[in-house]
Design an enzyme around this catalytic site. Structure first.
Site, PDB file in Angstrom:
ATOM      1  N   GLY A 168      32.997  38.475  43.380  1.00  0.00           N
ATOM      2  CA  GLY A 168      32.465  38.586  42.026  1.00  0.00           C
ATOM      3  C   GLY A 168      30.972  38.860  42.017  1.00  0.00           C
ATOM      4  CD  GLN A 214      30.721  28.324  50.946  1.00  0.00           C
ATOM      5  OE1 GLN A 214      31.506  28.963  51.653  1.00  0.00           O
ATOM      6  NE2 GLN A 214      30.473  28.692  49.710  1.00  0.00           N
ATOM      7  N   GLY A 236      38.711  27.774  45.024  1.00  0.00           N
ATOM      8  CA  GLY A 236      39.669  27.116  44.155  1.00  0.00           C
ATOM      9  C   GLY A 236      39.098  26.680  42.824  1.00  0.00           C
ATOM     10  CE1 TYR A 237      39.739  21.595  38.587  1.00  0.00           C
ATOM     11  CE2 TYR A 237      38.162  22.811  37.255  1.00  0.00           C
ATOM     12  CZ  TYR A 237      39.058  21.774  37.399  1.00  0.00           C
ATOM     13  OH  TYR A 237      39.275  20.913  36.358  1.00  0.00           O
ATOM     14  CG  ASP A 259      28.893  33.598  43.547  1.00  0.00           C
ATOM     15  OD1 ASP A 259      28.273  32.557  43.782  1.00  0.00           O
ATOM     16  OD2 ASP A 259      29.893  33.628  42.803  1.00  0.00           O
ATOM     17  CG  MET A 299      34.331  32.076  32.751  1.00  0.00           C
ATOM     18  SD  MET A 299      36.065  32.467  32.723  1.00  0.00           S
ATOM     19  CE  MET A 299      36.299  32.616  30.964  1.00  0.00           C
ATOM     20  CB  SER A 300      30.570  28.690  37.337  1.00  0.00           C
ATOM     21  OG  SER A 300      30.355  27.774  38.386  1.00  0.00           O
ATOM     22  CB  VAL A 354      35.007  36.867  33.849  1.00  0.00           C
ATOM     23  CG1 VAL A 354      35.797  36.399  32.635  1.00  0.00           C
ATOM     24  CG2 VAL A 354      35.694  38.061  34.510  1.00  0.00           C
ATOM     25  CG  HIS A 407      38.328  32.109  40.703  1.00  0.00           C
ATOM     26  ND1 HIS A 407      38.103  30.963  39.993  1.00  0.00           N
ATOM     27  CD2 HIS A 407      37.440  32.103  41.728  1.00  0.00           C
ATOM     28  CE1 HIS A 407      37.123  30.272  40.560  1.00  0.00           C
ATOM     29  NE2 HIS A 407      36.689  30.946  41.607  1.00  0.00           N
TER      30      HIS A 407
HETATM   31  N1  LIG Z   1      32.588  34.380  36.236  1.00  0.00           N
HETATM   32  C1  LIG Z   1      32.973  35.078  37.294  1.00  0.00           C
HETATM   33  N2  LIG Z   1      33.231  36.392  37.168  1.00  0.00           N
HETATM   34  C2  LIG Z   1      33.614  37.119  38.241  1.00  0.00           C
HETATM   35  N3  LIG Z   1      33.788  36.624  39.481  1.00  0.00           N
HETATM   36  C3  LIG Z   1      33.547  35.320  39.653  1.00  0.00           C
HETATM   37  C4  LIG Z   1      33.128  34.480  38.576  1.00  0.00           C
HETATM   38  N4  LIG Z   1      32.972  33.224  39.057  1.00  0.00           N
HETATM   39  C5  LIG Z   1      33.252  33.268  40.362  1.00  0.00           C
HETATM   40  N5  LIG Z   1      33.602  34.526  40.731  1.00  0.00           N
HETATM   41  C6  LIG Z   1      33.912  34.980  42.072  1.00  0.00           C
HETATM   42  O1  LIG Z   1      35.029  34.313  42.589  1.00  0.00           O
HETATM   43  C7  LIG Z   1      34.899  34.181  43.984  1.00  0.00           C
HETATM   44  C8  LIG Z   1      35.125  32.758  44.356  1.00  0.00           C
HETATM   45  O2  LIG Z   1      34.063  31.992  43.824  1.00  0.00           O
HETATM   46  P1  LIG Z   1      34.069  30.418  43.735  1.00  0.00           P
HETATM   47  O3  LIG Z   1      35.405  29.920  44.105  1.00  0.00           O
HETATM   48  O4  LIG Z   1      32.875  29.877  44.405  1.00  0.00           O
HETATM   49  O5  LIG Z   1      33.970  30.183  42.164  1.00  0.00           O
HETATM   50  P2  LIG Z   1      32.777  29.832  41.271  1.00  0.00           P
HETATM   51  O6  LIG Z   1      33.289  29.647  39.919  1.00  0.00           O
HETATM   52  O7  LIG Z   1      31.680  30.795  41.558  1.00  0.00           O
HETATM   53  O8  LIG Z   1      32.375  28.418  41.766  1.00  0.00           O
HETATM   54  P3  LIG Z   1      30.976  27.790  41.889  1.00  0.00           P
HETATM   55  O9  LIG Z   1      30.996  26.719  40.909  1.00  0.00           O
HETATM   56  O10 LIG Z   1      31.052  27.388  43.312  1.00  0.00           O
HETATM   57  O11 LIG Z   1      29.921  28.792  41.638  1.00  0.00           O
HETATM   58  C9  LIG Z   1      33.505  34.671  44.355  1.00  0.00           C
HETATM   59  O12 LIG Z   1      33.590  35.999  44.845  1.00  0.00           O
HETATM   60  C10 LIG Z   1      32.798  34.609  43.033  1.00  0.00           C
HETATM   61  O13 LIG Z   1      31.727  35.536  42.930  1.00  0.00           O
HETATM   62  C1  LIG Z   2      33.270  33.594  49.417  1.00  0.00           C
HETATM   63  C2  LIG Z   2      33.597  32.106  49.457  1.00  0.00           C
HETATM   64  C3  LIG Z   2      35.052  31.888  49.099  1.00  0.00           C
HETATM   65  C4  LIG Z   2      33.397  31.632  50.903  1.00  0.00           C
HETATM   66  O1  LIG Z   2      33.685  30.277  51.018  1.00  0.00           O
HETATM   67  C5  LIG Z   2      32.663  31.299  48.531  1.00  0.00           C
HETATM   68  O2  LIG Z   2      31.348  31.402  48.903  1.00  0.00           O
HETATM   69  C6  LIG Z   2      32.862  31.626  47.078  1.00  0.00           C
HETATM   70  O3  LIG Z   2      33.810  31.089  46.530  1.00  0.00           O
HETATM   71  O4  LIG Z   2      32.104  32.416  46.508  1.00  0.00           O
HETATM   72  N1  BAL Z   3      30.440  30.778  44.757  1.00  0.00           N
HETATM   73  C1  BAL Z   3      29.433  30.069  45.481  1.00  0.00           C
HETATM   74  C2  BAL Z   3      29.953  29.036  46.384  1.00  0.00           C
HETATM   75  C3  BAL Z   3      28.993  27.899  46.577  1.00  0.00           C
HETATM   76  O1  BAL Z   3      28.185  27.637  45.693  1.00  0.00           O
HETATM   77  O2  BAL Z   3      29.055  27.249  47.618  1.00  0.00           O
END
Ligand SMILES: Nc1ncnc2c1ncn2[C@@H]1O[C@H](COP(=O)(O)OP(=O)(O)OP(=O)(O)O)[C@@H](O)[C@H]1O
Ligand SMILES: CC(C)(CO)[C@@H](O)C(=O)[O-]
Ligand code: BAL
Length: 290
Positions: free
Chosen positions: A148, A61, A31-32, A151, A185-186, A177, A37
């Site tokens: 994505g 996790q 989410g968020y 990760d 982006m995160s 992205v 995403h």
């Molecule tokens: N910048 C990005 N570009 C492409 N895919 C992404 C990006 N950020 C996250 N994803 C993908 O979106 C999916 C959900 O990731 P998640 O919800 O943990 O978001 P996140 O932005 O990676 O959050 P976190 O702050 O936990 O790293 C994962 O498969 C992740 O690899």
């Molecule tokens: C794949 C996932 C949704 C599992 O909780 C998480 O690790 C994430 O957001 O990358």
């Molecule tokens: N996208 C990674 C999720 C985590 O940091 O738990």
């Protein structure tokens, strides 16, 4: 259309006459949502008749002391963004829905692939990821699932799990992205203060410098040790950046390598902390054929 909270309602939706026998894509998220995403959701919609986006901040996790409680959440906004990007439903279960009472089964990929990089910094993390992804696959039964490249290690581990266990799902990995200045982006980027946010571009810039050095033609341009030094020196130029790891490993197995071999790919991966915020980024490195 609404947010589906229970497996019972999800099952009713999946087996409804309008949804049965249609190709199904799953985009698992915590989410968020942001544009990273949304790009996964759009890719899923382009490939499948129907798209399920799961929004679940998976407790297993996170290790004690990590940011499970403070992880950003906004399900209404997530719902709007997911639907605008092509999602058919958003599945947003409570933890008690995903983990049945007394559950004591986990799915764990063993070996180097889970021990290196984030597996070294977060030793229980990937077991939680593979377990919840397995549960989501069992509940949703998608034809394809979208992850994505941000990760990168997670994507390699999930691909391995699917291969090892003959799971009937195709794993699609989508490109990273980035913000305009190159920061990946995160959801966690919102934790950054203004100065930390400015300095956070050093992850991407350091990786870019390694890619440029690799193709510079210098004598040591394929040396992993040298390329790591290039990245580290760049990141260390930022006074708020604390390096967790900078590693370059085999792009498939995450085994140690000493040089980037032509015809092979390597993964340059970094994790850097700004205060309590831990950011990751990576680049796939390969030698340009001239
Ligand atoms: N910048 C990005 N570009 C492409 N895919 C992404 C990006 N950020 C996250 N994803 C993908 O979106 C999916 C959900 O990731 P998640 O919800 O943990 O978001 P996140 O932005 O990676 O959050 P976190 O702050 O936990 O790293 C994962 O498969 C992740 O690899
Ligand atoms: C794949 C996932 C949704 C599992 O909780 C998480 O690790 C994430 O957001 O990358
Ligand atoms: N996208 C990674 C999720 C985590 O940091 O738990």
């Amino acid at each position: 259309m609404s947010i589906i909270k229970t497996i019972e309602n999800l099952e009713a939706w999946l087996t409804d006459a309008d949804h049965r026998n249609r190709t199904l894509g799953l985009v698992p998220t915590m989410g968020y949502l942001h544009e990273g995403h949304c790009s996964l959701i759009r890719a899923a919609k382009a490939d499948n008749d129907l798209v399920v986006v799961s929004v679940f901040v998976n407790p297993t996790q996170f290790a004690p002391g990590e940011d499970f409680e403070s992880y950003p959440r906004n399900i209404e906004r997530d719902y709007e963004l997911a639907v605008d990007s092509g999602a058919d439903i958003v599945f947003n279960p409570e933890a008690g829905e995903i983990y049945v009472q007394g559950a004591s089964t986990a799915v764990e990929v063993s070996g180097e692939i889970t021990k290196k990089l984030c597996g070294a910094s977060r030793p229980t993390h990937f077991k939680g990821v593979t377990t919840v992804v397995n549960i989501l696959f069992n509940i949703v039964r998608p034809d394809k699932a979208y992850f994505g490249q941000k990760d990168a290690q997670q994507a390699l581990i999930i691909k391995k799990m699917v291969r090892d266990l003959h799971m009937p799902v195709e794993v699609i990995v989508c490109p990273i992205v980035r913000e305009k200045d190159g920061l990946a982006m995160s959801s966690r980027n919102i934790y950054l203060g203004p100065e930390e946010r400015k300095q956070a571009v050093c992850l991407n810039c350091g990786l870019q410098k390694a890619l440029e050095y690799l193709n510079s033609g210098s004598d040591d341009s394929r040396s992993v040790r040298k390329l790591i030094e290039v990245i580290e020196n760049h990141i260390k130029g930022q006074d708020l950046a604390i390096i967790d790891y900078v590693r370059i490993l085999d792009g498939e197995t995450l085994e140690e390598i000493t040089d980037i071999e032509p015809g092979k790919t390597a993964l340059a991966a970094v994790a850097v902390k700004f205060g309590k915020t831990r950011l990751i980024d990576n680049r796939v490195l390969s030698v340009e054929v001239r």
